[in-house]
Scaffold this active site. Structure first.
Site, PDB file in Angstrom:
ATOM      1  CD  GLU A 100      -3.160   0.849   0.263  1.00 62.23           C
ATOM      2  OE1 GLU A 100      -2.715   1.679  -0.453  1.00 62.23           O
ATOM      3  OE2 GLU A 100      -4.312   1.023   0.352  1.00 62.23           O
ATOM      4  CG  ASP A 101      -1.064   4.920  -1.204  1.00 62.71           C
ATOM      5  OD1 ASP A 101      -1.733   4.161  -0.273  1.00 62.71           O
ATOM      6  OD2 ASP A 101      -1.704   5.586  -2.223  1.00 62.71           O
ATOM      7  CG  ASP A 104      -5.387   8.373   6.534  1.00 67.13           C
ATOM      8  OD1 ASP A 104      -5.113   9.189   7.343  1.00 67.13           O
ATOM      9  OD2 ASP A 104      -6.422   9.168   5.919  1.00 67.13           O
ATOM     10  CG  PHE A 153      -3.739  15.474   1.212  1.00 66.67           C
ATOM     11  CD1 PHE A 153      -4.536  14.247   1.542  1.00 66.67           C
ATOM     12  CD2 PHE A 153      -3.342  15.926   0.139  1.00 66.67           C
ATOM     13  CE1 PHE A 153      -5.185  13.680   0.362  1.00 66.67           C
ATOM     14  CE2 PHE A 153      -3.767  15.308  -1.104  1.00 66.67           C
ATOM     15  CZ  PHE A 153      -4.781  14.306  -0.903  1.00 66.67           C
ATOM     16  NE  ARG A 166      -2.767   8.389  -9.243  1.00 66.01           N
ATOM     17  CZ  ARG A 166      -3.417   8.096  -8.290  1.00 66.01           C
ATOM     18  NH1 ARG A 166      -2.804   7.781  -7.152  1.00 66.01           N
ATOM     19  NH2 ARG A 166      -4.787   8.114  -8.311  1.00 66.01           N
TER      20      ARG A 166
END
Ligand code: 5GP
Length: 177
Positions: A100-101, A104, A153, A166
């Protein structure tokens, strides 16, 4: 001047990312000697992390992609996750690492762990480039973690803002000034 100079501030440089990803790849190489390993990248955010990580794993791995999207209730994720693109192969009996990136709230990863667990793999572990622990709503065990970050963010290295940014080689925060 690069297109992002005025909009994004560097948080984790390309060099820092590459060095950490190399370390994670070396750790995975050690941990999975003699095993059938599949890396499952979660689209689209993990694609750069996935491909860099895979190149640092010195084992005959296979790779899969899975697309998921979280339903939004206002600005917050509701925790209801939808599969937008599924795996092409059965995972039964395989050792898998979900890549996963960012974790959160943890709700997406909780869903993925339940979903993949139901396919009866030999084992499931979690690799994430980033973790924002201050936002966690559910506890998820992270086996391979790149960096812990504060609640900002972030964009770049796969992470988007409105589908853009990205392709930045670093992770940064949107400038507000
Ligand atoms: P969770 O279910 O853990 O709340 O959400 C994980 C997903 O939310 C990530 O895969 C990512 O798509 C998105 N996300 C969470 N934080 C950020 C952030 O700081 N930047 C970006 N671009 N996406 C984020």
């Amino acid at each position: 001047m690069a297109f992002h100079d005025t909009s994004v501030e560097v948080m984790l440089s390309a060099e820092k990312l590459q060095a950490r990803v190399a370390e994670l790849g070396a750790q995975i190489t050690k941990d999975y000697q003699g095993k059938e390993l599949t890396l499952i990248g979660i689209m689209k955010g993990s694609i750069f992390f996935l491909t860099d990580l895979a190149r640092h794993v010195d084992l005959p791995i296979t790779m899969e992609l899975m697309g998921v999207s979280s339903y939004q209730g206002g600005v917050e994720t509701t925790g209801e996750v939808r599969i937008t693109s599924d795996l092409t192969k059965p995972m039964h009996g395989r050792h898998v690492i979900i890549v996963e990136d960012i974790i959160d709230t943890g709700l997406t990863m909780k869903f993925l762990l339940e979903n993949l667990g139901a396919r009866h793999p030999a084992s499931v572990k979690v690799a994430t480039l980033l973790e924002k622990p201050s936002r966690a709503k559910v506890k998820v065990q992270i086996d391979y973690k790149g960096f812990v970050i504060e609640d900002r963010f972030v964009v770049g290295y796969g992470l988007d803002y409105g589908e853009k940014f990205r392709n930045l080689p670093f992770v940064g925060v949107m400038r507000t000034d």
